[in-house]
Design a protein around this motif. Structure first.
Motif, mmCIF file in Angstrom:
data_model
loop_
_atom_site.group_PDB
_atom_site.id
_atom_site.type_symbol
_atom_site.label_atom_id
_atom_site.label_comp_id
_atom_site.label_asym_id
_atom_site.label_seq_id
_atom_site.Cartn_x
_atom_site.Cartn_y
_atom_site.Cartn_z
ATOM 1 N N MET A 91 0.846 -1.166 0.000
ATOM 2 C CA MET A 91 0.000 0.000 0.000
ATOM 3 C C MET A 91 0.893 1.231 0.000
ATOM 4 N N ALA A 92 0.478 2.216 -0.676
ATOM 5 C CA ALA A 92 1.238 3.465 -0.711
ATOM 6 C C ALA A 92 1.215 4.110 0.672
ATOM 7 N N LEU A 93 2.084 5.048 0.864
ATOM 8 C CA LEU A 93 2.165 5.767 2.131
ATOM 9 C C LEU A 93 1.535 7.143 1.973
ATOM 10 N N LYS A 94 1.211 7.749 3.110
ATOM 11 C CA LYS A 94 0.571 9.059 3.107
ATOM 12 C C LYS A 94 1.136 9.873 4.264
ATOM 13 N N ILE A 95 1.409 11.143 4.016
ATOM 14 C CA ILE A 95 1.900 12.038 5.054
ATOM 15 C C ILE A 95 0.705 12.733 5.683
ATOM 16 N N ASN A 96 0.616 12.646 7.011
ATOM 17 C CA ASN A 96 -0.550 13.226 7.676
ATOM 18 C C ASN A 96 -0.284 14.668 8.119
ATOM 19 N N GLU A 97 -1.274 15.265 8.768
ATOM 20 C CA GLU A 97 -1.229 16.683 9.128
ATOM 21 C C GLU A 97 -0.207 17.026 10.203
ATOM 22 N N LEU A 98 0.424 16.036 10.801
ATOM 23 C CA LEU A 98 1.471 16.301 11.795
ATOM 24 C C LEU A 98 2.791 16.733 11.147
ATOM 25 N N CYS A 99 2.876 16.656 9.831
ATOM 26 C CA CYS A 99 4.091 17.035 9.096
ATOM 27 C C CYS A 99 4.510 18.462 9.459
ATOM 28 N N VAL A 100 5.799 18.638 9.718
ATOM 29 C CA VAL A 100 6.342 19.953 10.056
ATOM 30 C C VAL A 100 7.175 20.539 8.914
ATOM 31 N N ASN A 101 7.086 19.926 7.726
ATOM 32 C CA ASN A 101 7.799 20.413 6.548
ATOM 33 C C ASN A 101 9.302 20.550 6.792
ATOM 34 N N CYS A 102 9.881 19.526 7.386
ATOM 35 C CA CYS A 102 11.307 19.580 7.728
ATOM 36 C C CYS A 102 12.215 19.269 6.539
ATOM 37 N N ASP A 103 11.654 18.805 5.443
ATOM 38 C CA ASP A 103 12.388 18.572 4.199
ATOM 39 C C ASP A 103 13.287 17.337 4.195
ATOM 40 N N VAL A 104 13.196 16.434 5.158
ATOM 41 C CA VAL A 104 14.087 15.279 5.134
ATOM 42 C C VAL A 104 13.532 14.101 4.340
ATOM 43 N N CYS A 105 12.231 14.010 4.167
ATOM 44 C CA CYS A 105 11.654 12.858 3.472
ATOM 45 C C CYS A 105 11.826 12.925 1.954
ATOM 46 N N GLU A 106 11.703 14.098 1.398
ATOM 47 C CA GLU A 106 11.742 14.225 -0.065
ATOM 48 C C GLU A 106 13.018 13.654 -0.678
ATOM 49 N N PRO A 107 14.211 14.021 -0.218
ATOM 50 C CA PRO A 107 15.416 13.461 -0.832
ATOM 51 C C PRO A 107 15.651 11.994 -0.483
ATOM 52 N N ALA A 108 14.978 11.475 0.540
ATOM 53 C CA ALA A 108 15.156 10.075 0.930
ATOM 54 C C ALA A 108 14.395 9.112 0.021
ATOM 55 N N CYS A 109 13.436 9.607 -0.731
ATOM 56 C CA CYS A 109 12.592 8.752 -1.565
ATOM 57 C C CYS A 109 13.305 8.367 -2.863
ATOM 58 N N PRO A 110 13.525 7.062 -3.082
ATOM 59 C CA PRO A 110 14.216 6.644 -4.302
ATOM 60 C C PRO A 110 13.381 6.775 -5.567
ATOM 61 N N ASN A 111 12.075 6.969 -5.417
ATOM 62 C CA ASN A 111 11.188 7.076 -6.579
ATOM 63 C C ASN A 111 10.704 8.492 -6.852
ATOM 64 N N SER A 112 11.214 9.464 -6.120
ATOM 65 C CA SER A 112 10.767 10.851 -6.255
ATOM 66 C C SER A 112 9.255 10.983 -6.118
ATOM 67 N N ALA A 113 8.688 10.209 -5.184
ATOM 68 C CA ALA A 113 7.239 10.213 -4.980
ATOM 69 C C ALA A 113 6.789 11.327 -4.045
ATOM 70 N N ILE A 114 7.729 11.968 -3.347
ATOM 71 C CA ILE A 114 7.374 12.971 -2.345
ATOM 72 C C ILE A 114 7.664 14.370 -2.875
ATOM 73 N N THR A 115 6.650 15.227 -2.753
ATOM 74 C CA THR A 115 6.801 16.620 -3.178
ATOM 75 C C THR A 115 6.144 17.527 -2.143
ATOM 76 N N GLN A 116 6.487 18.799 -2.202
ATOM 77 C CA GLN A 116 5.876 19.775 -1.298
ATOM 78 C C GLN A 116 4.454 20.025 -1.755
ATOM 79 N N GLY A 117 3.510 19.829 -0.861
ATOM 80 C CA GLY A 117 2.112 20.104 -1.155
ATOM 81 C C GLY A 117 1.749 21.514 -0.739
ATOM 82 N N GLU A 118 0.463 21.788 -0.711
ATOM 83 C CA GLU A 118 -0.008 23.126 -0.355
ATOM 84 C C GLU A 118 0.332 23.477 1.098
#
Length: 93
Positions: free
Chosen positions: A1-28
């Motif tokens: 199952m795919a993963l989802k970032i919930n509202e507790l996200c603090v926009n720390c920017d560490v997850c985006e470069p860790a993703c090998p598939n470039s699946a993570i981007t900055q949302g609204e």
């Protein structure tokens, strides 16, 4: 199952470069994971890298996108079809 970032996200920017598939981007308001690109790191790592690096534990399974490990691996192989220079470790003789 795919993963989802919930509202507790603090926009720390560490997850985006860790993703090998470039699946993570900055949302609204918080980072988002594209379920069409998320393979939970199957074929790359033993555990999802975004979950490993997230300091606030805000990444959960996405119940709207249930997938088994074989389905995630098949998705990875389809994604890598766009990038023929990458081969999953299991495919190497």
């Amino acid at each position: 199952m795919a993963l989802k970032i919930n509202e507790l996200c603090v926009n720390c920017d560490v997850c985006e470069p860790a993703c090998p598939n470039s699946a993570i981007t900055q949302g609204e308001t918080v980072y988002v994971i594209d379920p069409a690109l998320c393979t939970e790191c199957v074929g790359h790592f033993d555990e999802p890298q975004c979950v490993m690096v997230c300091p606030v534990e805000c990444i959960d399974s996405d119940p709207e996108h249930p997938e088994s490990e074989p389905q995630l691996l098949a998705k990875l192989l389809r994604l890598q079809g766009d990038h023929p220079d990458t081969t999953p470790p299991e495919a190497n003789p």
